[in-house]
Scaffold this motif. Structure first.
Motif, PDB file in Angstrom:
ATOM      1  N   TYR A 231       1.866  -4.050   1.574  1.00 35.80           N
ATOM      2  CA  TYR A 231       1.118  -4.956   0.684  1.00 35.80           C
ATOM      3  C   TYR A 231      -0.053  -5.488   1.492  1.00 35.80           C
ATOM      4  CZ  TYR A 231       3.954  -8.191   3.422  1.00 35.80           C
ATOM      5  OH  TYR A 231       4.553  -8.848   4.465  1.00 35.80           O
ATOM      6  N   ASP A 262       1.970 -12.603   7.574  1.00 34.75           N
ATOM      7  CA  ASP A 262       2.882 -12.096   6.536  1.00 34.75           C
ATOM      8  C   ASP A 262       2.499 -10.639   6.328  1.00 34.75           C
ATOM      9  OD1 ASP A 262       4.371 -11.429   4.312  1.00 34.75           O
ATOM     10  OD2 ASP A 262       3.921 -13.272   3.208  1.00 34.75           O
ATOM     11  N   ASP A 273       9.070  -6.657   4.584  1.00 38.61           N
ATOM     12  CA  ASP A 273       8.275  -7.845   4.246  1.00 38.61           C
ATOM     13  C   ASP A 273       8.635  -8.927   5.256  1.00 38.61           C
ATOM     14  OD1 ASP A 273       6.826  -9.832   3.040  1.00 38.61           O
ATOM     15  OD2 ASP A 273       7.985  -9.872   1.175  1.00 38.61           O
ATOM     16  N   HIS A 358      12.993 -12.837  -2.626  1.00 43.46           N
ATOM     17  CA  HIS A 358      12.921 -11.904  -3.750  1.00 43.46           C
ATOM     18  C   HIS A 358      13.560 -10.586  -3.343  1.00 43.46           C
ATOM     19  CE1 HIS A 358       9.632  -9.984  -1.506  1.00 43.46           C
ATOM     20  NE2 HIS A 358       9.206 -11.210  -1.248  1.00 43.46           N
ATOM     21  N   HIS A 365       7.897  -6.876  -4.189  1.00 46.79           N
ATOM     22  CA  HIS A 365       8.630  -7.755  -5.107  1.00 46.79           C
ATOM     23  C   HIS A 365       9.375  -6.796  -6.033  1.00 46.79           C
ATOM     24  CE1 HIS A 365       5.550 -11.240  -4.431  1.00 46.79           C
ATOM     25  NE2 HIS A 365       6.248 -10.944  -3.366  1.00 46.79           N
ATOM     26  N   GLU A 383      12.395 -16.493   2.785  1.00 45.11           N
ATOM     27  CA  GLU A 383      11.085 -16.880   3.293  1.00 45.11           C
ATOM     28  C   GLU A 383      10.699 -18.335   3.007  1.00 45.11           C
ATOM     29  OE1 GLU A 383       7.810 -14.944   1.121  1.00 45.11           O
ATOM     30  OE2 GLU A 383       9.338 -13.692   0.184  1.00 45.11           O
ATOM     31  N   GLU A 398      10.006 -15.209   7.539  1.00 50.95           N
ATOM     32  CA  GLU A 398      10.560 -14.336   6.488  1.00 50.95           C
ATOM     33  C   GLU A 398      11.291 -13.156   7.120  1.00 50.95           C
ATOM     34  OE1 GLU A 398       7.574 -12.553   3.931  1.00 50.95           O
ATOM     35  OE2 GLU A 398       9.082 -12.065   2.414  1.00 50.95           O
TER      36      GLU A 398
HETATM   37  N1  GLY Z   1       4.229 -10.790   1.262  1.00 51.29           N
HETATM   38  C1  GLY Z   1       4.555 -11.194  -0.023  1.00 51.29           C
HETATM   39  C2  GLY Z   1       5.755 -12.005  -0.017  1.00 51.29           C
HETATM   40  O1  GLY Z   1       6.190 -12.468   0.998  1.00 51.29           O
HETATM   41  O2  GLY Z   1       6.367 -12.182  -1.014  1.00 51.29           O
END
Ligand code: GLY
Ligand code: MN
Ligand code: MN
Length: 428
Positions: A231, A262, A273, A358, A365, A383, A398
């Motif tokens: 992402y 992030d 993530d 999530h 996501h 996170e 996270e």
């Molecule tokens: N990097 C997007 C999230 O942490 O949800």
């Protein structure tokens, strides 16, 4: 295909799981994603449609997958349609899948060229009552362009108006959250690449470097290891960390500031993530460390609550309860703030205003069955963050966690997160 080959067993089993959910005399038809345009004759790098990839392993544009478990002829029960290559395509675009390669990749025996699709569609529609078509039903998706699947839905409904049309997304939302062992291995690989890039960045960050140079370090390691960004990375120093979707990544990092990273790699389309927050100058201030430790305790408390049967909304409440205790301890909240709060807008939201995590998978996501309890095989991010615009910094951490039959496994347990360890690695 940049990643190492994946056994077709993964895709064969995924299709088997879908077949088990399809009612009699149904056909499911899925399309690959479009390659999005930029300007003039430019295009973006295409990203495979996650559902299409989950069921086939195919990353080639224009492809169509048909699953018709009750088709009269056995050879029509699974068909993959591919763009047929020629000398011109080979010259300008390079290699495309041959039928033999596609069989090996997908485990599907019947591979046809796209020009055979209209006739096969008619034949299979005449043998089917229900037609399962795909659409993006992610609760927060905001799609302004008509996808290939959406165009297909419009056309097939026009051509065959009297069939019963059903939402494939509902079934995919049941299937994809529960990861198989092979999928967990791919997510672990993405986490490992992310770890290696983070370790590289810990050695690289110092006062004066620009956020975009740090992004380049991540890119180098991700691509070198046959991955990509899962992402748009958030590389936010100082007050930038308080912008939750900061992606400009264009500011110089200053001594005394903390830097929120992030960033996650994708490997074979499976995402990691990760968020870490590190001191630009290699040493947290007392205040930064105090807030950091609070966020780390909340992350650990929330990880411990991930287990089969936990309802996502209860988990969010747990996170908010833990965070509220920390905010009281930090004196960012006073007991009177809590006493007078509107229950729908608890006071802690001033400092921690997003969800605690999530599902993660082929999408960052990832899709999930909304409102259902967690199950073994889910992978969740955890996170928590505390954002302090008035103090010019924000901290978020996270990790990605696999839920197992008897608890959970932190897939990022080997990525440094203790404040002292981060400092030691930066000053080594
Ligand atoms: N990097 C997007 C999230 O942490 O949800
Ligand atoms: Mn993230
Ligand atoms: Mn996340």
């Amino acid at each position: 295909m940049r990643h190492a080959p994946i056994s077709s067993k993964l895709f064969v089993e995924n299709r088997q799981r879908l077949r088990a959910l399809l009612p009699p005399k149904s056909v499911a038809i899925l399309n690959a994603n479009d390659i999005p345009p930029t300007n003039a004759d430019g295009t973006m790098t295409g990203v495979p449609n996650s559902d299409f990839f989950y069921l086939s392993g195919v990353e080639q544009e224009d492809s169509i997958l048909v699953i018709a478990p009750d088709a009269h002829e056995e050879k029509h029960r699974e068909i993959l349609f591919l763009r047929e290559t020629n000398d011109h395509i080979a010259r300008w675009e390079g290699r495309k899948l041959s039928k033999e390669e596609a069989r090996k990749l997908t485990g599907i025996q019947t591979i046809m060229w796209l020009e055979e699709f209209p006739l096969m569609q008619r034949l299979l529609m005449c043998q089917s009552d229900a037609v399962f078509l795909n659409s993006n039903e992610h609760a927060r998706a905001d799609v302004q362009v008509e996808s290939r699947d959406a165009r297909f839905i419009r056309r097939i409904r026009e051509a065959f108006p009297l069939h019963r049309y059903e939402r494939l997304a509902k079934l995919m939302h049941q299937l994809r959250p529960v990861k198989s062992a092979a999928e967990v291995e791919l997510i672990k690989k993405a986490c490992g690449i992310t770890r290696d890039a983070f370790l590289r960045v810990l050695k690289f960050v110092k006062p004066g470097v620009n956020e975009c140079e740090i992004e380049a370090e991540f890119a180098h390691e991700f691509i070198r290891q046959r991955g990509r960004f899962a992402y748009n990375p958030i590389i936010a120093s100082g007050a930038g960390a308080n912008v939750l979707h900061y992606v400009s990544n264009d500011q110089p990092c200053r001594k005394g500031d903390v830097l929120l990273l992030d960033v996650g790699a994708a490997y074979a389309n499976y995402a990691a993530d990760m968020t870490r927050t590190i001191p630009v100058g290699g040493k947290f201030t007392k205040r930064q460390k105090q807030v950091y430790q609070a966020v780390l305790r909340v992350m650990r408390g929330c990880i411990a609550e991930l287990k089969p049967g936990t309802l996502p909304r209860d988990w969010q409440k747990t996170a908010e309860r833990l965070m509220q205790e920390e905010l009281l301890e930090l004196e960012l909240l006073k007991p009177k703030d809590i006493k007078k709060q509107d229950p729908d807008r608890p006071a802690l939201k001033k400092y921690f205003m997003h969800g605690v995590g999530h599902p993660l998978g082929l999408d960052v996501h990832d899709i999930a069955t909304i409102g259902e309890p967690m199950q073994a095989g889910w992978v969740m991010t955890v996170e928590p963050g505390i954002y302090l615009p008035d103090e010019g910094f924000g901290i978020r951490l996270e990790n990605d966690v696999l839920i197992t039959a008897d608890g959970q496994v932190d897939l990022m347990a080997d990525i440094p997160v203790e404040a002292d360890e981060i400092e030691d690695l930066m000053n080594d």
